[in-house]
Scaffold this motif. Structure first.
Motif, PDB file in Angstrom:
ATOM      1  N   ARG A 176       0.812  -1.226   0.000  1.00  0.00           N
ATOM      2  CA  ARG A 176       0.000   0.000   0.000  1.00  0.00           C
ATOM      3  C   ARG A 176       0.837   1.264   0.000  1.00  0.00           C
ATOM      4  O   ARG A 176       0.348   2.320  -0.358  1.00  0.00           O
ATOM      5  CB  ARG A 176      -0.893   0.036   1.240  1.00  0.00           C
ATOM      6  N   TYR A 177       2.065   1.199   0.456  1.00  0.00           N
ATOM      7  CA  TYR A 177       2.885   2.389   0.622  1.00  0.00           C
ATOM      8  C   TYR A 177       3.992   2.430  -0.405  1.00  0.00           C
ATOM      9  O   TYR A 177       4.431   1.414  -0.922  1.00  0.00           O
ATOM     10  CB  TYR A 177       3.478   2.424   2.033  1.00  0.00           C
ATOM     11  N   ASP A 178       4.462   3.626  -0.681  1.00  0.00           N
ATOM     12  CA  ASP A 178       5.591   3.809  -1.588  1.00  0.00           C
ATOM     13  C   ASP A 178       6.826   3.244  -0.905  1.00  0.00           C
ATOM     14  O   ASP A 178       7.293   3.773   0.094  1.00  0.00           O
ATOM     15  CB  ASP A 178       5.760   5.295  -1.877  1.00  0.00           C
ATOM     16  N   THR A 179       7.323   2.151  -1.428  1.00  0.00           N
ATOM     17  CA  THR A 179       8.444   1.465  -0.786  1.00  0.00           C
ATOM     18  C   THR A 179       9.711   1.541  -1.635  1.00  0.00           C
ATOM     19  O   THR A 179      10.579   0.681  -1.535  1.00  0.00           O
ATOM     20  CB  THR A 179       8.086  -0.006  -0.517  1.00  0.00           C
ATOM     21  N   GLN A 180       9.840   2.567  -2.449  1.00  0.00           N
ATOM     22  CA  GLN A 180      11.011   2.653  -3.331  1.00  0.00           C
ATOM     23  C   GLN A 180      12.324   2.708  -2.565  1.00  0.00           C
ATOM     24  O   GLN A 180      13.356   2.295  -3.089  1.00  0.00           O
ATOM     25  CB  GLN A 180      10.889   3.834  -4.275  1.00  0.00           C
ATOM     26  N   ASP A 181      12.316   3.206  -1.335  1.00  0.00           N
ATOM     27  CA  ASP A 181      13.532   3.267  -0.530  1.00  0.00           C
ATOM     28  C   ASP A 181      13.720   2.019   0.327  1.00  0.00           C
ATOM     29  O   ASP A 181      14.620   1.967   1.160  1.00  0.00           O
ATOM     30  CB  ASP A 181      13.513   4.496   0.379  1.00  0.00           C
ATOM     31  N   PHE A 182      12.846   1.018   0.134  1.00  0.00           N
ATOM     32  CA  PHE A 182      12.869  -0.200   0.941  1.00  0.00           C
ATOM     33  C   PHE A 182      12.949  -1.427   0.050  1.00  0.00           C
ATOM     34  O   PHE A 182      12.563  -1.393  -1.110  1.00  0.00           O
ATOM     35  CB  PHE A 182      11.587  -0.318   1.784  1.00  0.00           C
ATOM     36  N   VAL A 183      13.427  -2.516   0.636  1.00  0.00           N
ATOM     37  CA  VAL A 183      13.304  -3.838   0.029  1.00  0.00           C
ATOM     38  C   VAL A 183      12.457  -4.670   0.973  1.00  0.00           C
ATOM     39  O   VAL A 183      12.434  -4.428   2.181  1.00  0.00           O
ATOM     40  CB  VAL A 183      14.686  -4.503  -0.208  1.00  0.00           C
ATOM     41  N   VAL A 184      11.739  -5.616   0.436  1.00  0.00           N
ATOM     42  CA  VAL A 184      10.907  -6.494   1.252  1.00  0.00           C
ATOM     43  C   VAL A 184      11.610  -7.832   1.361  1.00  0.00           C
ATOM     44  O   VAL A 184      12.004  -8.419   0.341  1.00  0.00           O
ATOM     45  CB  VAL A 184       9.493  -6.654   0.641  1.00  0.00           C
ATOM     46  N   ARG A 185      11.791  -8.304   2.586  1.00  0.00           N
ATOM     47  CA  ARG A 185      12.483  -9.561   2.839  1.00  0.00           C
ATOM     48  C   ARG A 185      11.615 -10.468   3.703  1.00  0.00           C
ATOM     49  O   ARG A 185      11.056 -10.019   4.702  1.00  0.00           O
ATOM     50  CB  ARG A 185      13.820  -9.324   3.563  1.00  0.00           C
TER      51      ARG A 185
END
Length: 131
Positions: A80-89
């Motif tokens: 749902r959120y802008d996660t461009q600065d994150f990676v999902v692990r």
């Protein structure tokens, strides 16, 4: 787990117990849902993660972005959120969070019907993307 791209955990493919020892991780405060905390977040604390509780009425991903810390949240929240600065692990020692939508056989209000229709449309979209 959503992890800032600049965080050491971002290099992990799958996060295990040894990876979180001493790591500050944004988690919901235990008093908001003791049962959920016990099931999903206590394993992190037991593995040595240092919990950073989310203040009441704060969005976990938004709070994580402000503090530049990893956050444990559902896949739905991460999407749902802008996660461009994150990676999902993925975390290999926490069970997946399952959500269920149940409706009554009788007495369906227009908002309930709308929610059900949205849930079905979401499932159909996901099924089409997989096919």
């Amino acid at each position: 787990m959503m992890v800032p791209r600049t965080h050491d955990l971002a290099r992990a493919g799958v996060i295990g117990t040894e990876d979180v020892k001493g790591v500050r991780v944004i988690l919901p405060a235990q008093q908001f849902s003791p049962a959920a905390f016990e099931l999903y977040y206590e394993p992190l604390v037991n593995a040595g993660a240092v919990p950073v509780p989310i203040p009441e009425f704060q969005s976990a991903p938004s709070y994580a972005r402000s503090w530049e810390l990893p956050v444990v949240c559902t896949q739905f929240a991460a999407e749902r959120y802008d996660t461009q600065d994150f990676v999902v692990r993925p975390i290999n020692f926490i069970p997946p969070c399952r959500k269920y939508l149940v409706r009554l056989a009788d007495h369906r209000t227009p908002p309930q019907n709308l929610m059900w229709d949205l849930a079905l449309a979401s499932l159909e979209t996901k099924a089409a993307a997989v096919a």
